[in-house]
Design a protein around this motif. Sequence first.
Motif, PDB file in Angstrom:
ATOM      1  N   THR A  14      24.891 -41.628  48.984  1.00  0.00           N
ATOM      2  CA  THR A  14      24.844 -42.905  49.691  1.00  0.00           C
ATOM      3  C   THR A  14      23.871 -43.870  49.023  1.00  0.00           C
ATOM      4  OG1 THR A  14      23.011 -42.482  51.250  1.00  0.00           O
ATOM      5  CG2 THR A  14      25.193 -41.626  51.844  1.00  0.00           C
ATOM      6  N   ARG A  15      23.031 -43.365  48.146  1.00  0.00           N
ATOM      7  CA  ARG A  15      22.053 -44.216  47.455  1.00  0.00           C
ATOM      8  C   ARG A  15      22.714 -44.943  46.285  1.00  0.00           C
ATOM      9  NH1 ARG A  15      16.252 -43.172  47.701  1.00  0.00           N
ATOM     10  NH2 ARG A  15      15.775 -41.754  49.423  1.00  0.00           N
ATOM     11  N   VAL A  68      17.660 -35.418  56.278  1.00  0.00           N
ATOM     12  CA  VAL A  68      18.884 -34.668  56.542  1.00  0.00           C
ATOM     13  C   VAL A  68      19.432 -34.035  55.260  1.00  0.00           C
ATOM     14  CG1 VAL A  68      20.406 -36.682  56.261  1.00  0.00           C
ATOM     15  CG2 VAL A  68      21.153 -34.738  57.642  1.00  0.00           C
ATOM     16  N   VAL A  69      19.262 -34.693  54.126  1.00  0.00           N
ATOM     17  CA  VAL A  69      19.754 -34.156  52.860  1.00  0.00           C
ATOM     18  C   VAL A  69      18.954 -32.921  52.464  1.00  0.00           C
ATOM     19  CG1 VAL A  69      20.228 -34.653  50.440  1.00  0.00           C
ATOM     20  CG2 VAL A  69      20.483 -36.460  52.146  1.00  0.00           C
ATOM     21  N   LEU A  81      21.999 -41.534  62.724  1.00  0.00           N
ATOM     22  CA  LEU A  81      22.823 -41.245  61.547  1.00  0.00           C
ATOM     23  C   LEU A  81      22.152 -41.789  60.299  1.00  0.00           C
ATOM     24  CD1 LEU A  81      26.229 -42.343  63.108  1.00  0.00           C
ATOM     25  CD2 LEU A  81      25.326 -40.004  62.960  1.00  0.00           C
ATOM     26  N   TYR A  82      22.393 -41.141  59.176  1.00  0.00           N
ATOM     27  CA  TYR A  82      21.759 -41.604  57.936  1.00  0.00           C
ATOM     28  C   TYR A  82      22.768 -42.139  56.941  1.00  0.00           C
ATOM     29  CZ  TYR A  82      19.835 -41.598  53.259  1.00  0.00           C
ATOM     30  OH  TYR A  82      19.498 -41.975  51.980  1.00  0.00           O
ATOM     31  N   TRP A  83      22.449 -43.304  56.373  1.00  0.00           N
ATOM     32  CA  TRP A  83      23.135 -43.872  55.200  1.00  0.00           C
ATOM     33  C   TRP A  83      22.127 -44.804  54.539  1.00  0.00           C
ATOM     34  CZ3 TRP A  83      28.209 -42.326  54.379  1.00  0.00           C
ATOM     35  CH2 TRP A  83      28.796 -42.796  53.210  1.00  0.00           C
ATOM     36  N   ASN A  84      22.107 -44.828  53.244  1.00  0.00           N
ATOM     37  CA  ASN A  84      21.190 -45.728  52.558  1.00  0.00           C
ATOM     38  C   ASN A  84      21.446 -47.162  53.019  1.00  0.00           C
ATOM     39  OD1 ASN A  84      20.940 -47.673  49.925  1.00  0.00           O
ATOM     40  ND2 ASN A  84      19.256 -46.217  50.047  1.00  0.00           N
ATOM     41  N   ALA A  85      20.418 -47.835  53.510  1.00  0.00           N
ATOM     42  CA  ALA A  85      20.573 -49.159  54.115  1.00  0.00           C
ATOM     43  C   ALA A  85      21.082 -50.200  53.127  1.00  0.00           C
ATOM     44  CB  ALA A  85      19.243 -49.605  54.709  1.00  0.00           C
ATOM     45  N   SER A  86      20.573 -50.160  51.902  1.00  0.00           N
ATOM     46  CA  SER A  86      20.979 -51.140  50.895  1.00  0.00           C
ATOM     47  C   SER A  86      22.467 -51.034  50.579  1.00  0.00           C
ATOM     48  CB  SER A  86      20.157 -50.953  49.615  1.00  0.00           C
ATOM     49  OG  SER A  86      20.610 -51.810  48.589  1.00  0.00           O
ATOM     50  N   CYS A  87      22.944 -49.802  50.374  1.00  0.00           N
ATOM     51  CA  CYS A  87      24.361 -49.611  50.056  1.00  0.00           C
ATOM     52  C   CYS A  87      25.250 -49.876  51.262  1.00  0.00           C
ATOM     53  CB  CYS A  87      24.605 -48.201  49.510  1.00  0.00           C
ATOM     54  SG  CYS A  87      24.290 -48.052  47.728  1.00  0.00           S
ATOM     55  N   LEU A  88      24.771 -49.567  52.455  1.00  0.00           N
ATOM     56  CA  LEU A  88      25.591 -49.804  53.652  1.00  0.00           C
ATOM     57  C   LEU A  88      25.825 -51.298  53.837  1.00  0.00           C
ATOM     58  CD1 LEU A  88      27.067 -48.430  55.944  1.00  0.00           C
ATOM     59  CD2 LEU A  88      25.010 -48.628  57.331  1.00  0.00           C
ATOM     60  N   TYR A  93      25.435 -34.981  49.820  1.00  0.00           N
ATOM     61  CA  TYR A  93      25.575 -35.768  51.045  1.00  0.00           C
ATOM     62  C   TYR A  93      26.239 -37.100  50.689  1.00  0.00           C
ATOM     63  CZ  TYR A  93      24.298 -38.142  55.386  1.00  0.00           C
ATOM     64  OH  TYR A  93      24.340 -38.823  56.583  1.00  0.00           O
ATOM     65  N   PRO A  94      27.194 -37.605  51.480  1.00  0.00           N
ATOM     66  CA  PRO A  94      27.562 -37.237  52.850  1.00  0.00           C
ATOM     67  C   PRO A  94      28.817 -36.363  52.907  1.00  0.00           C
ATOM     68  CG  PRO A  94      28.485 -39.362  52.343  1.00  0.00           C
ATOM     69  CD  PRO A  94      27.772 -38.920  51.105  1.00  0.00           C
TER      70      PRO A  94
END
Length: 321
Positions: free
Chosen positions: A79-80, A50-51, A276-283, A252-253
Motif C-alpha cells: 500500500t506504500r 498490522v504488517v 483499517l490500514y492503508w498508506n494515507a498518501s497512496c489512498l 500486505y494487503p
Amino acid sequence: MRLRNFLLTIAVLGVASPGGPGVLAARDILDIPPWLQAHVGTGKGQIAPVVLQRARNLYLQKVWEGKAKNSCYFAMDATRPAGFGRRFYVICEAKKSFHAISSGHGNGRRLKAANFANGRRCAKNFSNAEGSKLTTGGSYVTAETRTSFKGYYRSSGKKTPLLRSFLQFEGEGDTANARERAIGGHAAVLLRGMCRRKDPKSPYANKEGYVAWGRLQDYSAGRSNGCTSWTRAESDKIFALIKDKPTTVYIYPESSDIEKVTQAVKAGKSPAREGLYWNASCLREIRAPKFWSKEKLEPIIAKYRKARPPAPSRPLPLCKG
C-alpha cells in the motif's frame, strides 16, 4: 525435532513459546521486543503494526511446521508508494536487525474489457489471476532459486553476462497459485534492444553459436510483472540470506483488507477511524483499491489471449557493428 527447533528459535528471539501446536491464534501473537518496536509505525522506513504482526505470526507458525529454517523473515507493504520508497522488510530478530528496502508492485494490464493497470507510484489493483501481472497479498514461503542467462551487455566497455536469479514463492489461500503464476523475487534488471552475435566459444552460445546481447535497464523505481523486485545490490544480499534456508514472505494487503477499505471509502468513512490500514498518501491518490479475483479476471484474460494469439517466435536480429 521440530518442537525442539521451534523452542530453540523462540529462545533465541527472547519471547515465550505458544501453548501448543497448530495454527497460532490472535491471542498467541507474541510481544514485540523493544528494539523492534522502534521500527513500528507508518513513517518512512517503518513497518505498519498490522504488517509486522501478521508477518511475525506467519514466520513463527512456519517455524513450528518446520517449513521456515531461517533466522530472518520478510514482509512487504504494497500500500506504500513504490519508486525508492522503502516498503520491503528484512527482519532478523536473533541479530536485532531490521532493514527496509525498495520493491516494485505488479503493473497489471489495460484491456478493452477491463482496466486493471497500476500507476508507477501507487498500486490500486491487486489480483491472483494468471496473466494479470498483479501483486497478490497474503502468505508465502520461499522455495527454490533458479538462475538464468539473459544475455550480454557492455559495462565499462567490457562484455558482461547478465545472470539473473529468481526466488520462487509458494503460497496458500489467495496466493496458492504462486507457482503457476511464476511469482517470486528477483533483481529489477533486464536487457532491452536485444540482438544476437556469433560467439561459439561462449558457454551461453546456442547450438548455432549465437549469444544474446542487449542494453542493461534497471527498473528498481518502476513496476514488475507481479513479482517482488529489488535493486541488484539488495537482491544479492537476499539471495545470500535465504540460500538453503527457506523463510516466510508476508505481503500486505490481502483480499479481505482491500474489500474492507473499499467498503469504508464508499460509505464515506475514514478507513483509519474504522481500524483499517492503508498508506494515507497512496489512498488519496487511488481513492479506493480493488481486488480482482481469478474467477472474475481469468475468463477476461483468456478471451483476450484467444483473440490475439502470440506471433510465431523468430530468432533475434543480428547485432549491428
